[in-house]
Design a protein around this motif. Structure first.
Motif, short mmCIF file in Angstrom:
data_model
loop_
_atom_site.label_atom_id
_atom_site.label_comp_id
_atom_site.label_asym_id
_atom_site.label_seq_id
_atom_site.Cartn_x
_atom_site.Cartn_y
_atom_site.Cartn_z
N THR A 1 0.83 -1.20 0.00
CA THR A 1 0.00 0.00 0.00
C THR A 1 0.87 1.25 0.00
O THR A 1 1.80 1.38 0.79
CB THR A 1 -0.92 0.01 1.23
OG1 THR A 1 -1.66 -1.19 1.25
CG2 THR A 1 -1.86 1.20 1.19
N THR B 1 1.65 4.67 1.01
CA THR B 1 1.30 5.60 2.08
C THR B 1 2.34 6.71 2.13
O THR B 1 3.45 6.55 1.63
CB THR B 1 1.28 4.93 3.46
OG1 THR B 1 2.60 4.50 3.77
CG2 THR B 1 0.32 3.76 3.50
N TYR C 1 -6.15 -0.41 -7.44
CA TYR C 1 -6.81 0.36 -6.39
C TYR C 1 -7.62 -0.61 -5.53
O TYR C 1 -8.67 -1.08 -5.94
CB TYR C 1 -7.72 1.43 -6.98
CG TYR C 1 -6.96 2.56 -7.61
CD1 TYR C 1 -6.52 3.63 -6.84
CD2 TYR C 1 -6.69 2.57 -8.98
CE1 TYR C 1 -5.81 4.67 -7.42
CE2 TYR C 1 -5.99 3.59 -9.56
CZ TYR C 1 -5.56 4.65 -8.79
OH TYR C 1 -4.87 5.67 -9.34
N ASP C 2 -7.08 -0.90 -4.36
CA ASP C 2 -7.78 -1.80 -3.45
C ASP C 2 -8.46 -0.97 -2.38
O ASP C 2 -8.23 0.24 -2.28
CB ASP C 2 -6.78 -2.77 -2.82
CG ASP C 2 -7.44 -4.08 -2.43
OD1 ASP C 2 -8.67 -4.15 -2.49
OD2 ASP C 2 -6.72 -5.02 -2.07
N GLY C 3 -9.28 -1.60 -1.60
CA GLY C 3 -9.96 -0.90 -0.52
C GLY C 3 -10.84 -1.89 0.19
O GLY C 3 -11.13 -2.97 -0.33
N ASN D 1 -10.90 0.67 10.32
CA ASN D 1 -11.73 1.26 9.26
C ASN D 1 -13.19 0.93 9.47
O ASN D 1 -14.07 1.76 9.24
CB ASN D 1 -11.30 0.73 7.89
CG ASN D 1 -9.93 1.24 7.50
OD1 ASN D 1 -9.47 2.26 7.99
ND2 ASN D 1 -9.27 0.51 6.62
N ASP E 1 -10.08 -6.46 2.67
CA ASP E 1 -9.82 -5.72 1.45
C ASP E 1 -10.53 -6.43 0.29
O ASP E 1 -10.64 -7.64 0.28
CB ASP E 1 -8.31 -5.65 1.17
CG ASP E 1 -7.65 -4.62 2.06
OD1 ASP E 1 -8.38 -3.82 2.66
OD2 ASP E 1 -6.42 -4.63 2.16
N SER F 1 -12.24 2.17 2.31
CA SER F 1 -10.90 2.67 2.64
C SER F 1 -10.07 2.73 1.38
O SER F 1 -10.42 2.14 0.36
CB SER F 1 -10.22 1.78 3.67
OG SER F 1 -9.83 0.57 3.04
N LYS F 2 -8.94 3.44 1.46
CA LYS F 2 -8.08 3.56 0.29
C LYS F 2 -6.85 2.69 0.49
O LYS F 2 -6.10 2.86 1.45
CB LYS F 2 -7.65 5.02 0.13
CG LYS F 2 -8.77 5.92 -0.30
CD LYS F 2 -8.26 7.28 -0.73
CE LYS F 2 -7.86 8.11 0.48
NZ LYS F 2 -7.52 9.49 0.12
N GLU F 3 -6.65 1.76 -0.39
CA GLU F 3 -5.45 0.91 -0.36
C GLU F 3 -4.86 0.88 -1.75
O GLU F 3 -5.04 -0.08 -2.49
CB GLU F 3 -5.80 -0.52 0.07
CG GLU F 3 -6.47 -0.66 1.41
CD GLU F 3 -5.50 -0.60 2.57
OE1 GLU F 3 -4.28 -0.74 2.34
OE2 GLU F 3 -5.96 -0.40 3.70
N PRO F 4 -4.16 1.94 -2.14
CA PRO F 4 -3.56 1.91 -3.48
C PRO F 4 -2.32 1.03 -3.49
O PRO F 4 -1.39 1.26 -2.72
CB PRO F 4 -3.21 3.38 -3.74
CG PRO F 4 -3.11 4.00 -2.39
CD PRO F 4 -3.88 3.17 -1.42
N ASN G 1 -10.78 0.06 -10.96
CA ASN G 1 -9.56 -0.19 -11.71
C ASN G 1 -9.78 -0.17 -13.22
O ASN G 1 -8.88 -0.46 -13.99
CB ASN G 1 -8.95 -1.53 -11.30
CG ASN G 1 -8.34 -1.45 -9.93
OD1 ASN G 1 -7.37 -0.71 -9.73
ND2 ASN G 1 -8.91 -2.15 -8.98
#
Lengths: 375, 338
Positions: B104, B106, B123-125, B158, B196, B221-224, B323
């Motif tokens: 990820t 950050t 782009y995960d989340g 989260n 995720d 949530s944002k998990e790029p 994505n």
């Protein structure tokens, strides 16, 4: 009258045992229901077996999927253990990522190793000295060149990142076992030495190694070492934990052997001295053979512990056997509710077979070596 | 205390020395004849050894794409399986050239630890999975639900934030591992399972009846996720970044593994620049003009890699969702090659 008339001239005939004390039922009653506590435990034990055995049998045998092209059959409702998956993934469990066309090299190495070990361990086998020489001196070198490869032999190099599975587990365990016994003996002798430097080194080494968890040693080897040495000089990713495991086992081995040295009567040392033997002779001919005999259970205990501890190397990214099982179960092709369980049952069987084998063999050696001391 | 300080000083010294010693990575890679790529030892769809022990997956294909660009041969990669703990050390110490291991992006990882994230390849989340028969169409309808979640993860935090900010009640059911969590969800211990998105799809395949469950559209949530390189080698950083952009551009222009040879003759100037029939955009990266052609030829465009590893071509069946390309309401967007 003969003054010895009250003496028996022949032994009294043996009385039959009281009724109900012999026979099949009596024997088992004495074993299983000798008193109330035993009786309750027996009933509870039987209840557990009656409750668990059919479930296990159904899951592992009756409902199990033995052959299937992919995970669909195993994911069906009511399906038991997915042995088809173990069968399919078996090469991966054995060799990890070792290139398929070179896997014969692993087979040859493992078979040769197994043959030498049988030769060494089989009591009554001829020419043990030769076997020991081959196993301890020739085999490691040959295995290294065969597994890793050498251009001058026409064997392409297979980097150790690709090694995995049973291969890595056995390498870890064998290297640990082969290295830790002699090194442990030296450390144990060093700890009892009268030379302060030798003693201080041995005590320091043993206490430091025993004072930290094995995971710490592995992390140190794989996380800290690369930061201090340039990548070119940094040892191989497989070698680092290998050395860590071997040193760690040596510290424990040293304490086991020191226990044996402690148990030797002082007279043995003095007797050997009185014969005019030098220190190496005293140790080699008188003390160590007795010490090692006494501590066989401890040694084998350490070996078994070491064998199971090799699973910890997975934490630093090495694909040992357990790790391959853990990884293979993630394959979406085979995903299903029973896959993880099947994999772990298989892993448990694997470790049990090896550990139980070691334990039984040591028991056999113990009994045969202890014959002179049995009272 | 002094000991610890000394150790820290040593560690810092080691860090600075090794990162300073790492010269232009591309030269080292070419000289070695092999790319060394840090990958995940086991995440379905992203990085996982197959039956023969060969690494496959979305992150793995990214390594293959770099190798294809550099060597015109996607097999010239050495994969180093890294755990979450030792991935950064391996990159920092120069043991690997690039880390392609669902990491990820950050702020602290770039600023504090001296890394650079090339691009967002996925782009995960965090999302939710529920049973179909609950008839829930949105996470906002989950008020009062019990939710299975893995303990001590950002996922757990989260989850709490999301429900609090929407003023909804929920009952967390925590488990030490995702495996236990999904088992309990399957037996009906909780109404929803959260993790995720990429993970949810993989966990769903482990259920008794995967088709009875649905993954809700909300991403909370944002998990790029993306490839990571060391700071201090801008050329290599660019190469990694543009490997991803080349694949995205190829998808945008409709250049696929199959038709790439035909597209060499295409009149479209953008396609010409991408495939190197016009201009020499590989030079600045230390590559040849046909660098992007090689990537598409050997590995495929972004969409193809996605579908093969994660989408309809796999058992995970992950939807493109955010994505997708920017032209299709997604976030995947590549700066122009010109």
């Amino acid at each position: 009258m003969d003054p010895r008339a009250f003496l028996r001239t022949a032994p009294e005939p043996t009385l039959p045992p009281p009724p109900g004390a012999t026979g099949f039922f009596a024997l088992w009653r004495a074993r299983l229901f000798a008193d109330a506590t035993t009786g309750v435990l027996t009933v509870l034990g039987l209840a557990l077996i009656v409750w668990a055995a059919p479930i296990l049998f159904r899951f592992l045998i009756l409902d199990a999927v033995w052959t299937a092209p992919d995970g669909k059959a195993c994911a069906a409702p009511g399906a038991g253990a997915c042995w088809a998956y173990v069968w399919r993934k078996f090469p991966f469990f054995m060799y990890g990522s070792y290139p398929v066309e070179h896997r014969w090299r692993v087979d040859v190495t493992l078979l040769a190793g197994a043959a030498l070990i049988v030769w060494l361990l089989w009591r009554g086998a001829p020419r043990k000295g030769l076997a020991a020489f081959l196993f301890f001196a020739v085999y490691p070198v040959a295995a290294f060149f065969l597994l890793r490869g050498a251009e001058f032999l026409g064997l392409p190099v297979v980097s150790t990142d690709l090694w995995g599975g049973v291969l890595v587990t056995l390498i870890m365990a064998l290297a640990g076992i082969v290295f830790s016994l002699p090194f442990g003996v030296l450390l144990a002798l060093g700890r009892r030495s009268r030379l302060p430097v030798v003693r201080a080194f041995s005590v320091g080494f043993i206490e430091i190694m025993r004072g930290v968890p094995m995971i710490t040693v592995l992390f140190m080897a794989n996380l800290m070492l690369p930061l201090f040495v340039p990548p070119a000089l940094s040892p191989d990713r497989l070698l680092r934990p290998l050395v860590g495991v071997a040193l760690f086992a040596s510290a424990y081995m040293a304490e086991v052997i020191r226990g044996g040295l402690q148990a030797m009567p002082k007279g043995q040392f003095e007797g050997a001295m009185a014969l005019g033997l030098t220190y190496p002779q005293r140790m080699r001919l008188v003390i160590l053979p007795q010490v090692l005999t006494i501590v066989i259970p401890g040694i084998v205990n350490t070996f078994i512990g070491l064998f199971k501890d090799t699973t910890l190397v997975a934490i630093v990214g090495i694909f040992d056997f357990l790790r391959t099982v853990e990884t293979a179960r993630l394959d979406p092709e085979w995903a299903g509710p029973t896959i993880a369980t099947t994999g772990y049952v298989f892993a448990a069987l694997f470790y049990f077979v090896f550990c139980f084998g070691m334990s039984r063999y040591s028991l056999g050696v113990e009994t045969s070596l202890q014959k002179g001391r049995t009272r | 205390m002094t000991k610890r300080a000394a150790l820290a000083a040593f560690a810092a010294l080691g860090l600075s020395v090794s990162s300073a010693a790492a010269g232009p990575t591309i030269d080292a890679v070419k000289k070695r004849g092999q790319l060394v790529c840090g990958v995940n030892p086991g995440v379905a769809g992203f990085g996982l050894p197959d039956d023969k022990g060969q690494y496959t997956g979305f992150d793995v294909d990214f390594c293959r794409a770099i190798a294809a660009a550099v060597f015109n041969d996607p097999t010239k990669v050495r994969y180093v399986a890294l755990s979450a703990k030792d991935r950064f050390t391996a990159l920092q110490s120069g043991e690997i050239d690039v880390l392609s291991r669902n990491t990820t992006w950050t702020q602290s990882r770039e600023v504090g630890q001296g890394f650079l994230f090339g691009a967002v390849t996925y782009y995960d989340g965090q999302g939710f999975m529920v049973r179909k028969k609950l008839n829930v169409g949105s996470a906002l309808e989950l008020s009062g639900a019990s939710v299975c979640v893995q303990q001590g993860t950002t996922t757990e935090l989260n989850l709490a934030d999301y429900f609090r900010s929407h003023d909804m009640k929920y009952e967390p059911v925590v488990f030490a591992t995702a495996d236990e969590g999904i088992k309990s969800y399957d037996t009906g211990r909780c109404d929803a399972f959260t993790s995720d998105m990429s993970q949810l799809y993989a966990e769903r395949t482990k259920l008794g009846q995967p088709d009875d469950h649905v993954i809700l559209p909300e991403v909370i949530s944002k998990e790029p996720l993306g490839p990571v390189v060391r700071q201090g080698d801008d050329q290599w950083f660019n190469l990694v970044k543009w490997t991803h952009y080349a694949m995205v551009t190829a998808e945008e222009l409709g250049v696929t593994q199959k038709n790439v040879d035909d597209k060499l003759k295409a009149p479209n100037p953008e396609t010409k620049r991408l495939l190197g029939t016009e201009g020499n955009f590989g030079e600045g990266l230390g590559l040849t003009a046909d660098w992007a052609y090689r990537i598409v030829k050997h590995v495929g465009n972004y969409g193809e890699i996605f579908e093969k590893n994660l989408g309809e071509g796999s058992r995970l069946k992950i939807k493109r969702g955010i994505n997708a390309l920017w032209t299709k309401n997604g976030l995947q967007y590549a700066p122009p090659i010109r």
